[in-house]
Design a protein around this motif. Structure first.
Motif, PDB file in Angstrom:
ATOM      1  N   LEU A  54       0.830  -1.205   0.000  1.00 25.18           N
ATOM      2  CA  LEU A  54       0.000   0.000   0.000  1.00 25.18           C
ATOM      3  C   LEU A  54       0.864   1.255   0.000  1.00 25.18           C
ATOM      4  O   LEU A  54       0.584   2.221  -0.725  1.00 25.18           O
ATOM      5  CB  LEU A  54      -0.919  -0.013   1.230  1.00 25.18           C
ATOM      6  N   GLU A  55       1.936   1.235   0.765  1.00 29.39           N
ATOM      7  CA  GLU A  55       2.834   2.392   0.799  1.00 29.39           C
ATOM      8  C   GLU A  55       3.482   2.617  -0.563  1.00 29.39           C
ATOM      9  O   GLU A  55       3.619   3.755  -1.034  1.00 29.39           O
ATOM     10  CB  GLU A  55       3.903   2.169   1.867  1.00 29.39           C
ATOM     11  N   SER A  56       3.862   1.513  -1.241  1.00 34.50           N
ATOM     12  CA  SER A  56       4.457   1.642  -2.573  1.00 34.50           C
ATOM     13  C   SER A  56       3.458   2.219  -3.568  1.00 34.50           C
ATOM     14  O   SER A  56       3.802   3.073  -4.397  1.00 34.50           O
ATOM     15  CB  SER A  56       4.952   0.269  -3.042  1.00 34.50           C
ATOM     16  N   ALA A  57       2.206   1.751  -3.489  1.00 30.72           N
ATOM     17  CA  ALA A  57       1.176   2.262  -4.404  1.00 30.72           C
ATOM     18  C   ALA A  57       0.922   3.740  -4.176  1.00 30.72           C
ATOM     19  O   ALA A  57       0.779   4.528  -5.127  1.00 30.72           O
ATOM     20  CB  ALA A  57      -0.114   1.459  -4.227  1.00 30.72           C
ATOM     21  N   LEU A  58       0.892   4.124  -2.892  1.00 31.32           N
ATOM     22  CA  LEU A  58       0.660   5.541  -2.599  1.00 31.32           C
ATOM     23  C   LEU A  58       1.812   6.398  -3.109  1.00 31.32           C
ATOM     24  O   LEU A  58       1.611   7.499  -3.642  1.00 31.32           O
ATOM     25  CB  LEU A  58       0.478   5.731  -1.093  1.00 31.32           C
ATOM     26  N   ALA A  59       3.045   5.891  -2.968  1.00 30.55           N
ATOM     27  CA  ALA A  59       4.203   6.641  -3.464  1.00 30.55           C
ATOM     28  C   ALA A  59       4.143   6.785  -4.986  1.00 30.55           C
ATOM     29  O   ALA A  59       4.449   7.850  -5.551  1.00 30.55           O
ATOM     30  CB  ALA A  59       5.493   5.930  -3.047  1.00 30.55           C
ATOM     31  N   SER A  60       3.753   5.702  -5.682  1.00 34.31           N
ATOM     32  CA  SER A  60       3.626   5.770  -7.149  1.00 34.31           C
ATOM     33  C   SER A  60       2.589   6.793  -7.556  1.00 34.31           C
ATOM     34  O   SER A  60       2.786   7.584  -8.495  1.00 34.31           O
ATOM     35  CB  SER A  60       3.258   4.391  -7.702  1.00 34.31           C
ATOM     36  N   ASN A  61       1.458   6.782  -6.864  1.00 34.07           N
ATOM     37  CA  ASN A  61       0.395   7.749  -7.188  1.00 34.07           C
ATOM     38  C   ASN A  61       0.871   9.186  -6.980  1.00 34.07           C
ATOM     39  O   ASN A  61       0.554  10.093  -7.760  1.00 34.07           O
ATOM     40  CB  ASN A  61      -0.845   7.469  -6.344  1.00 34.07           C
ATOM     41  N   ARG A  62       1.653   9.391  -5.930  1.00 33.84           N
ATOM     42  CA  ARG A  62       2.154  10.747  -5.691  1.00 33.84           C
ATOM     43  C   ARG A  62       3.096  11.188  -6.812  1.00 33.84           C
ATOM     44  O   ARG A  62       3.017  12.312  -7.311  1.00 33.84           O
ATOM     45  CB  ARG A  62       2.865  10.810  -4.332  1.00 33.84           C
ATOM     46  N   HIS A  63       4.014  10.282  -7.230  1.00 36.97           N
ATOM     47  CA  HIS A  63       4.965  10.629  -8.297  1.00 36.97           C
ATOM     48  C   HIS A  63       4.223  10.910  -9.615  1.00 36.97           C
ATOM     49  O   HIS A  63       4.543  11.866 -10.337  1.00 36.97           O
ATOM     50  CB  HIS A  63       5.958   9.494  -8.484  1.00 36.97           C
ATOM     51  N   ILE A  64       3.257  10.044  -9.962  1.00 39.66           N
ATOM     52  CA  ILE A  64       2.506  10.241 -11.214  1.00 39.66           C
ATOM     53  C   ILE A  64       1.718  11.540 -11.164  1.00 39.66           C
ATOM     54  O   ILE A  64       1.665  12.309 -12.145  1.00 39.66           O
ATOM     55  CB  ILE A  64       1.581   9.034 -11.456  1.00 39.66           C
ATOM     56  N   GLY A  65       1.124  11.830 -10.005  1.00 36.38           N
ATOM     57  CA  GLY A  65       0.359  13.081  -9.878  1.00 36.38           C
ATOM     58  C   GLY A  65       1.247  14.307 -10.043  1.00 36.38           C
ATOM     59  O   GLY A  65       0.851  15.293 -10.692  1.00 36.38           O
ATOM     60  N   MET A  66       2.462  14.244  -9.468  1.00 34.16           N
ATOM     61  CA  MET A  66       3.371  15.378  -9.603  1.00 34.16           C
ATOM     62  C   MET A  66       3.827  15.545 -11.055  1.00 34.16           C
ATOM     63  O   MET A  66       3.932  16.675 -11.571  1.00 34.16           O
ATOM     64  CB  MET A  66       4.584  15.177  -8.691  1.00 34.16           C
ATOM     65  N   ALA A  67       4.083  14.401 -11.759  1.00 31.34           N
ATOM     66  CA  ALA A  67       4.477  14.488 -13.175  1.00 31.34           C
ATOM     67  C   ALA A  67       3.351  15.071 -14.020  1.00 31.34           C
ATOM     68  O   ALA A  67       3.587  15.884 -14.930  1.00 31.34           O
ATOM     69  CB  ALA A  67       4.879  13.106 -13.684  1.00 31.34           C
ATOM     70  N   ILE A  68       2.111  14.672 -13.763  1.00 28.80           N
ATOM     71  CA  ILE A  68       0.962  15.229 -14.497  1.00 28.80           C
ATOM     72  C   ILE A  68       0.871  16.736 -14.268  1.00 28.80           C
ATOM     73  O   ILE A  68       0.574  17.522 -15.181  1.00 28.80           O
ATOM     74  CB  ILE A  68      -0.327  14.503 -14.074  1.00 28.80           C
ATOM     75  N   GLY A  69       1.140  17.162 -13.029  1.00 32.60           N
ATOM     76  CA  GLY A  69       1.093  18.603 -12.752  1.00 32.60           C
ATOM     77  C   GLY A  69       2.132  19.370 -13.559  1.00 32.60           C
ATOM     78  O   GLY A  69       1.869  20.476 -14.058  1.00 32.60           O
ATOM     79  N   ILE A  70       3.342  18.771 -13.691  1.00 30.21           N
ATOM     80  CA  ILE A  70       4.396  19.436 -14.483  1.00 30.21           C
ATOM     81  C   ILE A  70       3.974  19.536 -15.948  1.00 30.21           C
ATOM     82  O   ILE A  70       4.144  20.570 -16.618  1.00 30.21           O
ATOM     83  CB  ILE A  70       5.715  18.669 -14.337  1.00 30.21           C
ATOM     84  N   ILE A  71       3.425  18.442 -16.513  1.00 37.55           N
ATOM     85  CA  ILE A  71       2.986  18.448 -17.918  1.00 37.55           C
ATOM     86  C   ILE A  71       1.883  19.479 -18.121  1.00 37.55           C
ATOM     87  O   ILE A  71       1.877  20.240 -19.111  1.00 37.55           O
ATOM     88  CB  ILE A  71       2.506  17.046 -18.321  1.00 37.55           C
ATOM     89  N   MET A  72       0.910  19.527 -17.226  1.00 35.64           N
ATOM     90  CA  MET A  72      -0.196  20.495 -17.353  1.00 35.64           C
ATOM     91  C   MET A  72       0.347  21.926 -17.338  1.00 35.64           C
ATOM     92  O   MET A  72      -0.132  22.781 -18.091  1.00 35.64           O
ATOM     93  CB  MET A  72      -1.189  20.296 -16.197  1.00 35.64           C
ATOM     94  N   ASN A  73       1.344  22.159 -16.500  1.00 34.75           N
ATOM     95  CA  ASN A  73       1.867  23.517 -16.377  1.00 34.75           C
ATOM     96  C   ASN A  73       2.662  23.941 -17.608  1.00 34.75           C
ATOM     97  O   ASN A  73       2.541  25.089 -18.079  1.00 34.75           O
ATOM     98  CB  ASN A  73       2.737  23.604 -15.120  1.00 34.75           C
ATOM     99  N   GLN A  74       3.488  23.026 -18.138  1.00 34.14           N
ATOM    100  CA  GLN A  74       4.358  23.418 -19.250  1.00 34.14           C
ATOM    101  C   GLN A  74       3.646  23.305 -20.599  1.00 34.14           C
ATOM    102  O   GLN A  74       3.937  24.075 -21.518  1.00 34.14           O
ATOM    103  CB  GLN A  74       5.624  22.563 -19.237  1.00 34.14           C
ATOM    104  N   ARG A  75       2.801  22.338 -20.811  1.00 29.71           N
ATOM    105  CA  ARG A  75       2.130  22.151 -22.100  1.00 29.71           C
ATOM    106  C   ARG A  75       0.756  22.822 -22.158  1.00 29.71           C
ATOM    107  O   ARG A  75       0.108  22.808 -23.207  1.00 29.71           O
ATOM    108  CB  ARG A  75       1.975  20.654 -22.374  1.00 29.71           C
ATOM    109  N   ARG A  76       0.301  23.357 -21.048  1.00 32.10           N
ATOM    110  CA  ARG A  76      -1.002  24.023 -21.003  1.00 32.10           C
ATOM    111  C   ARG A  76      -2.124  23.081 -21.484  1.00 32.10           C
ATOM    112  O   ARG A  76      -2.883  23.386 -22.392  1.00 32.10           O
ATOM    113  CB  ARG A  76      -1.002  25.301 -21.856  1.00 32.10           C
ATOM    114  N   VAL A  77      -2.205  21.914 -20.863  1.00 32.18           N
ATOM    115  CA  VAL A  77      -3.239  20.936 -21.218  1.00 32.18           C
ATOM    116  C   VAL A  77      -4.013  20.589 -19.955  1.00 32.18           C
ATOM    117  O   VAL A  77      -3.619  20.925 -18.833  1.00 32.18           O
ATOM    118  CB  VAL A  77      -2.615  19.663 -21.830  1.00 32.18           C
TER     119      VAL A  77
END
Length: 713
Positions: free
Chosen positions: A636-659
């Motif tokens: 469960l801890e590993s899954a939560l960590a993965s979700n946090r990393h993916i969420g942060m990467a999505i935030g970076i893409i949204m900010n730079q690509r304006r999507v």
């Protein structure tokens, strides 16, 4: 045989009768009546349990009465009916509780008038009495006893005292299958005195003089009772020891090594029990001033050397030195050889028990018309505050560093009494931490030369029993299946990796330790056996389960369990405590320390093995459940960590690509499929490098009016 149907018990032994040619022509049956032993054992148990009752634990006098009746009801064969009445106010005696009554009949009267003929005499005189079919029991049907259907017609009325006043009475129905002889009535009266003493102890603190008189009377009754019981124990002990000796001495009997070892273990146990019974008899005789010295011509110097020499091997094994100097007594004297031997054996065994380094010195000299025996050691010594009471009965000093905690506290008291019976004295000089010197002075007179070999057999038998017991104290080395202890603390040890079940056994008695090693080994356990808790702490591995005696020299079994529970690595290792003390208090103490189970000696071997297996299986299931829970938490801890990393990467893409976040996630998923990498790994690359060059743009989601495209261009 006595004019009525009796409750009797018998044993039978069968021996073949051989003809001249060898075949068995018949069977000789020897029948022995053991009624006395059976009844004595039954009565002894009840008296002991009644003696352990306390109003402090029961709370009220009424509750104490109920507990006493519960104990008495366990021997309805001897007391098929009993009822307790206590004086609570001016309206007479109130019924507290009873047993043995047919509930379908009329009830017992709730109150008794003090002038009731059946009880008035006992209440007025304070002396127990016998009554037959009292009027207040008319119409009351009593249950038959467990032996037969004969009705109860005779009752013992025993007044219950609290100080000077009679507090109430206990009415006990006599079994119709035993004559109201002195031994039977004595048992009932002793039971009543135990009950009365417990009641008085809680209710009559202000009447100390009368309470002391009651305790003195009870002590006299106990002394007589113990003397009778000790004599009764000798018969079954003889029936145990004699067949064992016959089998072991039979050269034609082919015994396997295991069977012979088991029989020798039983024989040593029988001899030790015989010695304890003999010591108890001497103790009781001393208390009743019945010790009579049988003086005979003795070479006291030779007797001293012979007895001491039997200790030499065990003293040397213990790493001590033993010196004997008898040159100071160069003449024959008259002494009681048996008493003198017991004195010397007690002092030598105590010296070995309390001496861990250095040596023991035995000196025999003459001072006028006295012989002076001195036994000095370099042992633990005695604190000054204990010296004045060291020869008192049952006085024991808690000495953690002693080799053994065995003993009843009557050895030195018996030495004093045996010396006094020969007109002698005993004294002690001791310095704490440096050792003790016990000096026995006996009044002796010159005597003719002793007969050669006089008293040899008696001396050897007495000494052999004591030396066998002392050999169980030293040394207490590890006895296991090839495992040699190493100086590493148990809490820092690592598991050996073997799949075999392992048990850590801690038992200071050598015979019991050897027996348990064989028993556990036969059940497939890998055993590491030690004699003390300190040695167990040096075990080279963490066991699957711990089996430990409570009474140990040094740290007790309870202390060992507490140390285990305070350590994270050992906190979940199951621990089972073994003790020779019965009762809820001992069990509560062990369980409160963190033990998982509590076994009372003597125990059933199959029950012991079953409990070990059960606790081992429960511990295995517990560890399996904990491991599963830890795995689930890690996933469960590993899954939560993965979700946090993916969420942060999505935030970076949204900010730079304006999507939108849907488009950002689609871009991330497309990159994962194109690169054949996990989604989290792609997200980690974006987080650590910030490189978005490899992300393909994704068209906005089609509106509802447009047909959905099969592939985003």
């Amino acid at each position: 045989r006595a004019g009525y149907l009796e409750e009797t018990y018998w044993t039978f032994s069968y021996s073949p009768i051989f003809g001249p040619a060898g075949p068995v022509l018949g069977v000789f049956v020897a029948t022995t009546e053991v009624t006395g032993q059976v009844l004595a054992a039954r009565r002894s148990r009840v008296v002991s349990e009644l003696g352990s009752l306390s109003i402090a634990e029961s709370g009220t006098a009424e509750e104490l009465c109920r507990k006493a009746l519960t104990v008495l009801s366990s021997v309805r064969a001897s007391a098929p009916f009993a009822a307790v009445y206590l004086r609570q106010n001016e309206d007479g005696l109130a019924l507290i509780d009873h047993y043995g009554l047919d509930t379908s009949s009329s009830a017992l009267p709730a109150r008794l008038a003090e002038d009731e003929p059946a009880v008035s005499e006992a209440l007025a005189s304070g002396v127990p009495g016998l009554v037959s079919e009292p009027a207040f029991l008319a119409g009351v049907t009593l249950l038959p006893g467990p032996i037969g259907d004969a009705p109860v017609t005779t009752f013992r009325v025993f007044p219950l005292r609290a100080g000077l006043a009679v507090r109430g009475l206990i009415l006990i129905g006599l079994t119709p299958y035993r004559a109201p002889a002195a031994d039977y009535l004595g048992f009932l009266d002793l039971a009543g005195k135990q009950f009365s003493t417990a009641l008085s102890d809680g209710m009559s603190y202000h009447l100390q003089a009368e309470r002391a008189a009651a305790l003195a009377e009870l002590d006299e009754a106990k002394t007589s009772f113990l003397q009778n019981i000790s004599h009764e124990f000798r018969t079954p002990l003889a029936l145990i020891a004699a067949p064992l000796a016959t089998v072991l001495d039979d050269e034609q009997e082919e015994l396997s090594p295991v069977v012979r070892e088991e029989l020798e273990l039983a024989e040593r146990g029988a001899r030790r029990l015989t010695r304890l019974v003999d010591t108890l008899l001497d103790f009781v005789r001393a208390g009743a001033d019945q010790l009579q010295a049988q003086l005979e011509p003795t070479d006291l110097a030779e007797l001293t050397r012979d007895v001491t020499s039997m200790f030499r091997s065990v003293v040397e094994v213990a790493g001590l030195t033993l010196t004997v100097d008898t040159a100071g007594l160069d003449r024959q004297v008259s002494v009681d050889q048996e008493m003198y031997t017991k004195i010397l054996l007690n002092l030598l065994s105590n010296a070995v028990k309390y001496t861990t380094e250095g040596g023991i010195a035995v000196t025999l000299t003459r001072a006028g018309d006295t012989a002076v025996l001195s036994v000095a050691d370099t042992g633990l010594g005695i604190a000054p505050e204990h010296l004045s009471a060291i020869f008192d009965r049952f006085y024991r000093i808690s000495t953690p560093s002693a080799r053994s905690r065995e003993g009843a506290g009557i050895g030195l008291s018996l030495v004093r009494d045996l010396a006094a019976a020969q007109g002698g004295t005993v004294r002690v000089q001791s310095t704490l931490g440096r050792g003790s010197t016990f000096t026995v002075t006996l009044a002796v007179s010159a005597a003719a030369a002793a007969a050669p070999g006089s008293g040899d057999e008696l001396r050897r038998e007495l000494a052999r029993r004591v030396v066998e017991e002392v050999q169980g104290w030293v040394p207490a080395r590890a006895e296991s299946d090839g495992v040699t202890p190493t100086p590493t603390v148990l809490a820092d040890a690592v598991t050996s990796g073997t799949q075999q079940r392992s048990v850590l056994l801690v038992e200071d008695n050598a015979d019991m330790r050897a027996y348990l090693v064989r028993l556990l080994g036969s059940d497939g356990w890998q055993v590491d056996a030690y004699g003390t808790a300190e040695e167990a702490l040096d075990s080279p591995r963490i066991p699957d389960i711990v089996l430990c005696d409570i009474m140990l020299p040094g740290r007790s079994g309870t202390d060992l369990v507490k140390l285990m529970r305070a350590d994270a690595r050992l906190a979940r290792v199951p621990a089972i405590l073994i003790t020779a003390r019965s009762g809820s208090g001992s069990a509560a103490e062990g369980l409160a320390a963190g033990a998982d189970d509590f076994i009372v000696k003597p125990f059933d071997p199959s029950e012991l093995l079953a409990r070990l297996r059960t606790h081992h299986e429960l511990a295995s299931l517990r560890e399996f459940a904990l491991a599963q829970a830890e795995n689930k938490a890690a996933n469960l801890e590993s899954a939560l960590a993965s979700n946090r990393h993916i969420g942060m990467a999505i935030g970076i893409i949204m900010n730079q690509r304006r999507v939108t976040h849907e488009q950002a996630f689609a871009m991330l998923r497309s990159a994962s499929q194109t690169r054949h990498r996990k989604l989290r790994d792609v997200a980690d690359d974006i987080l650590f490098t910030g490189d978005l060059a490899n992300l393909e743009p994704v068209e906005p989601a089609a509106s509802p009016s447009q047909p959905p495209s099969l592939r985003a261009e």
